[in-house]
Each structure stands twice: as structure tokens, then as C-alpha cells.
Design a protein around this motif. Structure first.
Motif, PDB file in Angstrom:
ATOM      1  N   GLU A 184       0.932  -1.324  -0.082  1.00 58.73           N
ATOM      2  CA  GLU A 184      -0.055  -0.113   0.150  1.00 58.73           C
ATOM      3  C   GLU A 184       0.902   1.236   0.035  1.00 58.73           C
ATOM      4  OE1 GLU A 184      -4.219   0.681   1.858  1.00 58.73           O
ATOM      5  OE2 GLU A 184      -2.831  -0.397   3.098  1.00 58.73           O
ATOM      6  N   ASN A 186       0.511   4.190  -1.183  1.00 58.47           N
ATOM      7  CA  ASN A 186      -0.032   5.408  -1.189  1.00 58.47           C
ATOM      8  C   ASN A 186      -1.094   5.588   0.039  1.00 58.47           C
ATOM      9  OD1 ASN A 186       0.631   5.989  -3.908  1.00 58.47           O
ATOM     10  ND2 ASN A 186      -0.842   4.499  -4.546  1.00 58.47           N
ATOM     11  N   ASN A 187      -0.587   4.754   1.145  1.00 61.37           N
ATOM     12  CA  ASN A 187      -1.509   5.090   2.312  1.00 61.37           C
ATOM     13  C   ASN A 187      -0.661   6.009   3.336  1.00 61.37           C
ATOM     14  OD1 ASN A 187      -2.525   4.533   4.976  1.00 61.37           O
ATOM     15  ND2 ASN A 187      -2.729   2.351   4.706  1.00 61.37           N
ATOM     16  N   LYS A 226      -9.574  -3.524   0.829  1.00 62.11           N
ATOM     17  CA  LYS A 226      -9.200  -2.274   0.431  1.00 62.11           C
ATOM     18  C   LYS A 226      -8.705  -2.580  -1.416  1.00 62.11           C
ATOM     19  CE  LYS A 226      -9.992   0.425   4.084  1.00 62.11           C
ATOM     20  NZ  LYS A 226     -10.924   1.493   4.112  1.00 62.11           N
ATOM     21  N   GLU A 228      -6.572  -0.976  -2.949  1.00 62.89           N
ATOM     22  CA  GLU A 228      -4.994  -0.914  -3.366  1.00 62.89           C
ATOM     23  C   GLU A 228      -4.332  -2.221  -2.922  1.00 62.89           C
ATOM     24  OE1 GLU A 228      -1.279   1.970  -2.980  1.00 62.89           O
ATOM     25  OE2 GLU A 228      -2.727   2.378  -1.405  1.00 62.89           O
ATOM     26  N   THR A 231      -5.182  -4.906  -5.475  1.00 63.75           N
ATOM     27  CA  THR A 231      -4.808  -4.480  -6.993  1.00 63.75           C
ATOM     28  C   THR A 231      -3.144  -4.970  -6.466  1.00 63.75           C
ATOM     29  OG1 THR A 231      -6.099  -2.686  -7.280  1.00 63.75           O
ATOM     30  CG2 THR A 231      -4.173  -2.693  -8.377  1.00 63.75           C
ATOM     31  N   SER A 232      -2.496  -4.771  -5.333  1.00 63.69           N
ATOM     32  CA  SER A 232      -1.245  -5.019  -5.512  1.00 63.69           C
ATOM     33  C   SER A 232      -0.946  -6.615  -5.540  1.00 63.69           C
ATOM     34  CB  SER A 232      -0.714  -4.427  -4.099  1.00 63.69           C
ATOM     35  OG  SER A 232      -0.705  -2.910  -4.239  1.00 63.69           O
TER      36      SER A 232
END
Length: 258
Positions: A184, A186-187, A226, A228, A231-232
Motif C-alpha cells: 500500500e 499510497n497509504n 481495500k 489498493e 490491486t497490489s
């Protein structure tokens, strides 16, 4: 008001001492090393009243026999009856609560299969002693249980009051957060917490306790719903799935090899 103090053991274990300011009687959680516990008791003129065990791994149980020999009174030794742990005299099978008489408090019991099949946690007032199920920024490996079991065990803990303090058994936080930032990136809560924990460890201080609130914000194993994180995981494994258990299981595989 309970006081909870860490004793460092081995490379990165914490043995938690649970006490009251008004009493010399204490309980310890997962004493893998008896010598460090005895040194702490003698230094602070405390008396061991009992032991709380979360699961059977030796780094959590290895000091029990020596502590029995050291103590001048019979100890209450609590632990999961579903696991093969010597010297347990207060086996926990299906109880929802147990009494810790020396402190005059009750502990709620959580049954948390995953890391091991019989793993339990103790919830005392606002303190959670969760062994190797939940770590700050991570979770335990799947040694015996399934991904589904560990996922649901973690969700059980995630539903506790957000202010609940989390006392896990290892100082794995920086390693876990490094992996979490790969998952993550962008967290912003994660980035802030990572910097905070770096400062703490630079002063050789424990990053624990964490809290349920913190873990909900930064721990990828509690955030498999979540976008992200999903997606990861999908990108890492070159797949397309939104199933939360699949995401969790693959995330654990990814961490095992990180």
C-alpha cells in the motif's frame, strides 16, 4: 489500572508482565525464557502468581518448567487445552472468560486458529495479548491453520474497540511495515506510522503496544478489502480476483517470501 511491562527475550520476543501498582503479584504472558523473567522479578521484588500461554511454540513456553521450580507457591498456568503444552494446570477449552485472582480481574478468551490450530488470546480490560496471531503491521505465519481460519481470527480482533491496546509477542514492526508499504504505497497513515516507528526503534524502544485503531489503518492483513491491497496482490501474482480470502492467502504467501 493494570500496568503492562515488556521483558525482552531472545532476539525479538517480548514477555509481557501484567501487574497492579498496589500489589507485588504479577502474571507473565508467554515466558519462553525463564532467566529473564526471574531476573525481572528479583530486581523489582515481585512475586509470580501465574502464567498465560497463547500457543505451544517453544519460544512462548520454554520457561514454564523453570518458573515452576523457581516459585515457592503453586502457579496458575493457563493455556489452550487443544495444544500439547506441558505443565498447564488451568486448561482453556471453551471458556469465554477466566479469572485472574491475584489481580482481581477477568480475561476474555478469543479462540484464534491459524498460526497454530489452538492459538488463543487474552483480552483484559483494554489490553489484548495476542501472541503470534496479530503483529503490528502484520500477522503470524500459517504453520497449522488455513488462510480462511487466520483471516477470520484477525477479523475477530479487528472488531474490538479501536482503543484496545495490542501486545503481540515479537518486535517485527519495522519489517512488517516495510512490506506493508510495498503493498500500500499510497497509504498516508502507513507512511506516518513507519516514520514514527523508525524513530522509536532508533532509541531502542518497543514499538508496542499498538492499537486496534492503528492496525485497522496500516496493517494490510486487516485491509484485504481495500482496493489498493487487492490491486497490489493481483499485480504481484498476475491474476484478477476480488475475493477477500484469496487476497489474504496470497498476501501471506507474498510476505513469506519477502
Amino acid at each position: 489500572m493494570l500496568t503492562v511491562t515488556p521483558i525482552q527475550a531472545f532476539v525479538d520476543n517480548y514477555i509481557w508482565v501484567i501487574s497492579l501498582p498496589t500489589s507485588p503479584l504479577v502474571y507473565v504472558v508467554d515466558p519462553g525464557d525463564a532467566d529473564v523473567v526471574i531476573h525481572y522479578l528479583q530486581t523489582h521484588q515481585l512475586t509470580l502468581a501465574g502464567i498465560l500461554i497463547t500457543h505451544h511454540h517453544h519460544d512462548h513456553t520454554g520457561g514454564i518448567k523453570r518458573l515452576i521450580e523457581y516459585s515457592t507457591t503453586m502457579l496458575d498456568i493457563f493455556g489452550p487445552s487443544r495444544e500439547n503444552i506441558a505443565h498447564i494446570n488451568q486448561p482453556i477449552t471453551d471458556q469465554k472468560q477466566i479469572l485472574l485472582p491475584a489481580l482481581g480481574v477477568t480475561a476474555s478468551i478469543f479462540y484464534l486458529p491459524g498460526h497454530t490450530l489452538g492459538h488463543i488470546a487474552y483480552h483484559i480490560q483494554d489490553e489484548l495479548f495476542c501472541g503470534d496471531t496479530l503483529f503490528s503491521g502484520g500477522c503470524g505465519r500459517l504453520f497449522e491453520g488455513s488462510a480462511s481460519q487466520l483471516y477470520h481470527s484477525l477479523q475477530c480482533l479487528a472488531n474490538l474497540d479501536p482503543k484496545t491496546r495490542v501486545y503481540c509477542a515479537h518486535e517485527y514492526t519495522l519489517s512488517n511495515l516495510k512490506f506493508a508499504m510495498d503493498v500500500e504505497p499510497n497509504n498516508p497513515d502507513l507512511a506516518h506510522y513507519h516514520a514514527h516507528c523508525h524513530r522509536i526503534r532508533a532509541n531502542d524502544q518497543a514499538t508496542l503496544p499498538s492499537s486496534i485503531e492503528i492496525e485497522q489503518d496500516i496493517n494490510p492483513f486487516l485491509r484485504c478489502h481495500k482496493l489498493e491491497v487487492i490491486t497490489s496482490v493481483n499485480q504481484h501474482f498476475n491474476q484478477d480476483s476480488s475475493d477477500v480470502i484469496t487476497t489474504f492467502g496470497l498476501l501471506r504467501q507474498w510476505k513469506d517470501k519477502a
